[in-house]
Design a protein around this motif. Sequence first.
Motif, PDB file in Angstrom:
ATOM      1  N   MET A 297       0.848  -1.193   0.000  1.00 21.68           N
ATOM      2  CA  MET A 297       0.000   0.000   0.000  1.00 21.68           C
ATOM      3  C   MET A 297       0.882   1.240   0.000  1.00 21.68           C
ATOM      4  O   MET A 297       1.693   1.438   0.911  1.00 21.68           O
ATOM      5  N   PRO A 298       0.747   2.097  -1.018  1.00 21.51           N
ATOM      6  CA  PRO A 298       1.582   3.309  -1.045  1.00 21.51           C
ATOM      7  C   PRO A 298       1.186   4.262   0.086  1.00 21.51           C
ATOM      8  O   PRO A 298       0.116   4.111   0.675  1.00 21.51           O
ATOM      9  N   PRO A 299       2.055   5.239   0.382  1.00 22.00           N
ATOM     10  CA  PRO A 299       1.819   6.131   1.529  1.00 22.00           C
ATOM     11  C   PRO A 299       0.459   6.838   1.476  1.00 22.00           C
ATOM     12  O   PRO A 299      -0.139   7.088   2.513  1.00 22.00           O
ATOM     13  N   ASP A 300      -0.042   7.143   0.269  1.00 21.91           N
ATOM     14  CA  ASP A 300      -1.333   7.845   0.183  1.00 21.91           C
ATOM     15  C   ASP A 300      -2.521   6.888   0.052  1.00 21.91           C
ATOM     16  O   ASP A 300      -3.661   7.327  -0.113  1.00 21.91           O
ATOM     17  N   GLY A 301      -2.268   5.585   0.120  1.00 23.77           N
ATOM     18  CA  GLY A 301      -3.361   4.608   0.063  1.00 23.77           C
ATOM     19  C   GLY A 301      -4.093   4.591  -1.271  1.00 23.77           C
ATOM     20  O   GLY A 301      -5.249   4.174  -1.332  1.00 23.77           O
ATOM     21  N   ASP A 302      -3.425   5.034  -2.330  1.00 23.63           N
ATOM     22  CA  ASP A 302      -4.071   5.098  -3.650  1.00 23.63           C
ATOM     23  C   ASP A 302      -3.342   4.152  -4.613  1.00 23.63           C
ATOM     24  O   ASP A 302      -2.367   4.543  -5.268  1.00 23.63           O
ATOM     25  N   GLY A 303      -3.824   2.923  -4.683  1.00 25.08           N
ATOM     26  CA  GLY A 303      -3.181   1.920  -5.527  1.00 25.08           C
ATOM     27  C   GLY A 303      -3.243   2.274  -7.000  1.00 25.08           C
ATOM     28  O   GLY A 303      -2.293   2.032  -7.748  1.00 25.08           O
ATOM     29  N   GLU A 304      -4.349   2.850  -7.416  1.00 26.74           N
ATOM     30  CA  GLU A 304      -4.522   3.166  -8.839  1.00 26.74           C
ATOM     31  C   GLU A 304      -3.518   4.231  -9.292  1.00 26.74           C
ATOM     32  O   GLU A 304      -2.911   4.111 -10.358  1.00 26.74           O
ATOM     33  N   ARG A 305      -3.322   5.240  -8.444  1.00 25.91           N
ATOM     34  CA  ARG A 305      -2.369   6.295  -8.798  1.00 25.91           C
ATOM     35  C   ARG A 305      -0.957   5.715  -8.903  1.00 25.91           C
ATOM     36  O   ARG A 305      -0.199   6.033  -9.820  1.00 25.91           O
ATOM     37  N   CYS A 306      -0.631   4.862  -7.976  1.00 22.73           N
ATOM     38  CA  CYS A 306       0.689   4.232  -7.967  1.00 22.73           C
ATOM     39  C   CYS A 306       0.890   3.424  -9.246  1.00 22.73           C
ATOM     40  O   CYS A 306       1.910   3.555  -9.931  1.00 22.73           O
ATOM     41  N   PHE A 307      -0.099   2.588  -9.568  1.00 21.72           N
ATOM     42  CA  PHE A 307      -0.048   1.755 -10.777  1.00 21.72           C
ATOM     43  C   PHE A 307       0.145   2.623 -12.027  1.00 21.72           C
ATOM     44  O   PHE A 307       1.011   2.347 -12.861  1.00 21.72           O
ATOM     45  N   LYS A 308      -0.663   3.695 -12.133  1.00 18.12           N
ATOM     46  CA  LYS A 308      -0.609   4.539 -13.336  1.00 18.12           C
ATOM     47  C   LYS A 308       0.700   5.314 -13.438  1.00 18.12           C
ATOM     48  O   LYS A 308       1.274   5.438 -14.520  1.00 18.12           O
ATOM     49  N   SER A 309       1.175   5.818 -12.295  1.00 21.23           N
ATOM     50  CA  SER A 309       2.427   6.583 -12.320  1.00 21.23           C
ATOM     51  C   SER A 309       3.600   5.687 -12.706  1.00 21.23           C
ATOM     52  O   SER A 309       4.489   6.098 -13.450  1.00 21.23           O
ATOM     53  N   LEU A 310       3.588   4.459 -12.206  1.00 17.36           N
ATOM     54  CA  LEU A 310       4.652   3.517 -12.573  1.00 17.36           C
ATOM     55  C   LEU A 310       4.576   3.171 -14.051  1.00 17.36           C
ATOM     56  O   LEU A 310       5.587   3.086 -14.750  1.00 17.36           O
ATOM     57  N   ARG A 311       3.365   3.001 -14.535  1.00 14.90           N
ATOM     58  CA  ARG A 311       3.163   2.605 -15.928  1.00 14.90           C
ATOM     59  C   ARG A 311       3.697   3.657 -16.899  1.00 14.90           C
ATOM     60  O   ARG A 311       4.241   3.334 -17.952  1.00 14.90           O
ATOM     61  N   ALA A 314       7.059   2.927 -17.676  1.00 12.69           N
ATOM     62  CA  ALA A 314       7.246   1.560 -18.207  1.00 12.69           C
ATOM     63  C   ALA A 314       7.560   0.527 -17.129  1.00 12.69           C
ATOM     64  O   ALA A 314       8.182  -0.497 -17.386  1.00 12.69           O
ATOM     65  N   VAL A 315       7.145   0.820 -15.892  1.00 12.36           N
ATOM     66  CA  VAL A 315       7.233  -0.179 -14.824  1.00 12.36           C
ATOM     67  C   VAL A 315       5.813  -0.709 -14.598  1.00 12.36           C
ATOM     68  O   VAL A 315       4.927   0.036 -14.181  1.00 12.36           O
ATOM     69  N   ILE A 316       5.616  -1.987 -14.921  1.00  4.66           N
ATOM     70  CA  ILE A 316       4.264  -2.545 -14.887  1.00  4.66           C
ATOM     71  C   ILE A 316       4.087  -3.404 -13.640  1.00  4.66           C
ATOM     72  O   ILE A 316       4.781  -4.412 -13.471  1.00  4.66           O
ATOM     73  N   VAL A 317       3.171  -2.998 -12.772  1.00  5.39           N
ATOM     74  CA  VAL A 317       2.784  -3.824 -11.627  1.00  5.39           C
ATOM     75  C   VAL A 317       1.310  -4.165 -11.807  1.00  5.39           C
ATOM     76  O   VAL A 317       0.707  -3.810 -12.824  1.00  5.39           O
ATOM     77  N   ARG A 318       0.704  -4.844 -10.832  1.00  5.08           N
ATOM     78  CA  ARG A 318      -0.709  -5.223 -10.991  1.00  5.08           C
ATOM     79  C   ARG A 318      -1.557  -4.433 -10.007  1.00  5.08           C
ATOM     80  O   ARG A 318      -1.187  -4.274  -8.839  1.00  5.08           O
TER      81      ARG A 318
END
Length: 351
Positions: A297-311, A314-318
């Motif tokens: 869980m990222p510090p702000d509790g926003d999984g979607e933001r983390c996923f999109k920012s990584l993407r 070109a870092v792909i997580v689920r």
Amino acid sequence: MKSYFRPEIDAMAGYVPGEQPKMANLVKLNTNENPFAPSPEVEKVLRTFDAALMRRYPDPRADAMRCAIAQRNGIKKENVIIGNGSDDILTMIFRSFTSPALAMAMLYPSYSLYAELAAMQGAEVIRIALAEKTFALPENLLEQASRANLLMLTRPNAPTGNSFCFKTIENICRSFDGIVVIDEAYADFAEDNCMELAKTLPNVIVMRTFSKSYALAGLRLGYAVSSENIIEGLMKLKDSYNVDMLSQSIALAAYNDTAYFADRVAGVKAMRAKLKTELEELGFYCVDSQSNFLFAMPPDGDGERCFKSLREEAVIVRYFPGEATGKYVRITIGNEAENARLLEVLRGIYQ
Ligand SMILES: *Cc1c(COP(=O)(O)O)cnc(C)c1O
């Protein structure tokens, strides 16, 4: 146009596998593949395999592989069935034990393919919610599952990565009036496993795969261990030649290279510990993992933001949207360079 599909199929969304994108400089940490190459013995088989043999059908029951698994576990080959990936074995299990009259119970969150397979059978799905943050089993699991004919337990669980107390699982297996499947796709990365239960209790099936710990997701090979009676029943609805000749040879070679296997599994576990510490230093909360991935869980509790920012880098997580999972991302343990790149991008986002 009128639909000619069975209503159950029209009602299904269909399982969506993790993406396999074709980007440049991709860091792919989204489908729990192994960061290491498979055993060098695999390459040896590929180099020396006699193509002329392929004129014939493969051994329909993959007995060489069954015997090797049986021998290592102190059981008989009649206690083992081989599948074209463990997804193939799941298909056999759901065809065997679920129907409109026979419900399936599963953990939530867990591997969502189970629900799709139940839907194909027109079977009711009972979702048993895990605790927040720890993703531990609820006290009243047996009560919630009591109407089901099939209970799916994933240990270690996916996408959360944690395991469950062995004694608790044993008690569940002994008390549940139905089939208990323990999906051990990640057990090689864990402290213990439930193979003993499949060897001693007639209603328990333990499933393993070569996709994760053997670094052979592309090969498609999985297996299940259970009582002779259950294995013989599953054999009835197996595709006759479900595992091809080359896969049987390759899997056996990888399985027999125990030293390489132990070394690489230890490598993944060491990198998991290191990555967890580094993520925690960045303010992430990580579920205690016994698998080859971290549910974080990222510090702000926003999984979607983390996923999109990584993407974007070109870092792909689920990312799994939803109440219980949307605060997290699931990160596969990569190689040293991949983990370093992941952390570099995350520092840019959260520091
Ligand atoms: C990866 C995975 C599987 C599928 O394994 P295959 O052998 O590749 O079909 C099954 N169950 C769980 C929980 C998994 O994560």
